[in-house]
Design an enzyme around this catalytic site. Structure first.
Site, PDB file in Angstrom:
ATOM      1  N   GLY A  54       0.851  -1.190   0.000  1.00  0.00           N
ATOM      2  CA  GLY A  54       0.000   0.000   0.000  1.00  0.00           C
ATOM      3  C   GLY A  54       0.884   1.237   0.000  1.00  0.00           C
ATOM      4  O   GLY A  54       2.017   1.199   0.504  1.00  0.00           O
ATOM      5  N   GLN A  59       2.925   9.889   1.214  1.00  0.00           N
ATOM      6  CA  GLN A  59       4.201   9.169   1.296  1.00  0.00           C
ATOM      7  C   GLN A  59       5.109   9.454   0.111  1.00  0.00           C
ATOM      8  O   GLN A  59       6.294   9.104   0.144  1.00  0.00           O
ATOM      9  CB  GLN A  59       3.964   7.656   1.383  1.00  0.00           C
ATOM     10  CG  GLN A  59       3.377   7.200   2.704  1.00  0.00           C
ATOM     11  CD  GLN A  59       3.294   5.695   2.750  1.00  0.00           C
ATOM     12  OE1 GLN A  59       2.341   5.113   2.257  1.00  0.00           O
ATOM     13  NE2 GLN A  59       4.303   5.044   3.310  1.00  0.00           N
ATOM     14  N   CYS A  99       6.081  -0.101   7.340  1.00  0.00           N
ATOM     15  CA  CYS A  99       5.659   1.056   6.550  1.00  0.00           C
ATOM     16  C   CYS A  99       6.832   1.511   5.696  1.00  0.00           C
ATOM     17  O   CYS A  99       7.956   1.615   6.201  1.00  0.00           O
ATOM     18  CB  CYS A  99       5.229   2.182   7.497  1.00  0.00           C
ATOM     19  SG  CYS A  99       4.753   3.697   6.642  1.00  0.00           S
ATOM     20  N   LEU A 100       6.588   1.797   4.422  1.00  0.00           N
ATOM     21  CA  LEU A 100       7.674   2.219   3.530  1.00  0.00           C
ATOM     22  C   LEU A 100       8.322   3.521   4.008  1.00  0.00           C
ATOM     23  O   LEU A 100       9.483   3.776   3.696  1.00  0.00           O
ATOM     24  CB  LEU A 100       7.155   2.395   2.097  1.00  0.00           C
ATOM     25  CG  LEU A 100       6.675   1.105   1.400  1.00  0.00           C
ATOM     26  CD1 LEU A 100       6.134   1.430   0.016  1.00  0.00           C
ATOM     27  CD2 LEU A 100       7.791   0.075   1.319  1.00  0.00           C
ATOM     28  N   HIS A 141      -4.361   1.246   7.662  1.00  0.00           N
ATOM     29  CA  HIS A 141      -3.020   1.856   7.698  1.00  0.00           C
ATOM     30  C   HIS A 141      -2.956   3.039   6.728  1.00  0.00           C
ATOM     31  O   HIS A 141      -2.421   4.106   7.071  1.00  0.00           O
ATOM     32  CB  HIS A 141      -1.997   0.771   7.322  1.00  0.00           C
ATOM     33  CG  HIS A 141      -0.566   1.224   7.302  1.00  0.00           C
ATOM     34  ND1 HIS A 141       0.369   0.772   8.222  1.00  0.00           N
ATOM     35  CD2 HIS A 141       0.105   2.082   6.491  1.00  0.00           C
ATOM     36  CE1 HIS A 141       1.541   1.341   7.950  1.00  0.00           C
ATOM     37  NE2 HIS A 141       1.412   2.133   6.904  1.00  0.00           N
ATOM     38  N   GLU A 142      -3.507   2.863   5.523  1.00  0.00           N
ATOM     39  CA  GLU A 142      -3.404   3.924   4.508  1.00  0.00           C
ATOM     40  C   GLU A 142      -4.310   5.116   4.838  1.00  0.00           C
ATOM     41  O   GLU A 142      -3.926   6.263   4.627  1.00  0.00           O
ATOM     42  CB  GLU A 142      -3.703   3.372   3.108  1.00  0.00           C
ATOM     43  CG  GLU A 142      -2.789   2.237   2.655  1.00  0.00           C
ATOM     44  CD  GLU A 142      -1.299   2.540   2.771  1.00  0.00           C
ATOM     45  OE1 GLU A 142      -0.904   3.716   2.630  1.00  0.00           O
ATOM     46  OE2 GLU A 142      -0.519   1.595   3.024  1.00  0.00           O
ATOM     47  N   HIS A 145      -2.568   7.277   7.131  1.00  0.00           N
ATOM     48  CA  HIS A 145      -1.608   8.177   6.473  1.00  0.00           C
ATOM     49  C   HIS A 145      -2.282   9.471   6.026  1.00  0.00           C
ATOM     50  O   HIS A 145      -1.697  10.554   6.123  1.00  0.00           O
ATOM     51  CB  HIS A 145      -0.991   7.508   5.241  1.00  0.00           C
ATOM     52  CG  HIS A 145       0.235   6.691   5.531  1.00  0.00           C
ATOM     53  ND1 HIS A 145       1.368   7.231   6.082  1.00  0.00           N
ATOM     54  CD2 HIS A 145       0.501   5.376   5.337  1.00  0.00           C
ATOM     55  CE1 HIS A 145       2.287   6.277   6.211  1.00  0.00           C
ATOM     56  NE2 HIS A 145       1.791   5.136   5.775  1.00  0.00           N
TER      57      HIS A 145
HETATM   58 ZN    ZN Z   1       2.696   3.332   5.850  1.00  0.00          ZN
END
Ligand code: ZN
Length: 178
Positions: A54, A59, A99-100, A141-142, A145
């Site tokens: 995701g 991000q 998480c990226l 999670h997204e 963000h």
């Molecule tokens: Zn993340």
């Protein structure tokens, strides 16, 4: 959208904690045009290149309410949610997340086991999606963000302690880069 027409898509990359933009709420998408579609395509490229499941627009440094996802990596499992809203959640599941934007950090997070999300697709059409398991976790999670909420904000005190070194490294890398 002015912001999007001026973007240099090729240069977009994942921004890392503690970049302030990651902890600020993003703006609602108002225009569903070619610039938005081009951003979506670029976000899929960045997500797959990073082996992510995701990726939210903030991000890649674009503070708008949009995320792309693919829980399996198979072409027919990928999706786009614009202006998503969590409209229902039930059950509870505790699983490890990463998480990226927080490389090196892993922590168990408690989430709803099943969720329903209302959103628009990249053409602006309304849709309602239900998910469980990894899909439900990705959605939560997204959406976090888009509200400026990160894995670090969801961690238990134990998780925070276990990731203390990784978080310190990220803060130092950010300071060195800036
Ligand atoms: Zn993340």
């Amino acid at each position: 959208m002015d912001l999007l027409s001026q973007l240099d898509l090729a240069s977009l990359k994942v921004v890392k904690f503690p970049t302030p933009l990651l902890q600020q709420p993003s703006a609602k998408v108002e225009q569903f045009d070619d610039d938005l579609s081009a951003l979506v395509e670029r976000m899929f490229e960045v997500m797959y290149a990073s082996s992510g499941v995701g990726l939210a627009a903030p991000q890649v440094g674009v503070p708008i309410r949009l995320f792309v996802y693919n829980p399996t990596g198979r072409g027919d499992d990928e999706g786009v949610c614009v202006n998503p809203q969590l409209v229902a959640g039930d059950g509870a599941a505790v699983e490890e997340e990463s998480c990226l934007s927080l490389p090196g950090v892993r922590s168990k997070v408690r989430r709803y086991a099943r969720v329903t999300v209302r959103a628009r697709n990249r053409r602006g059409e309304r849709m309602e999606l239900s998910a469980e398991g990894l899909g439900a976790r990705i959605f939560q999670h997204e959406i976090d963000h888009l509200d400026g909420v990160l894995l670090v904000d969801r961690m238990t005190p134990v998780g925070r302690l276990a990731n203390r070194r990784a978080l310190k490294d990220l803060r130092e890398q950010y300071e060195d880069a800036g």
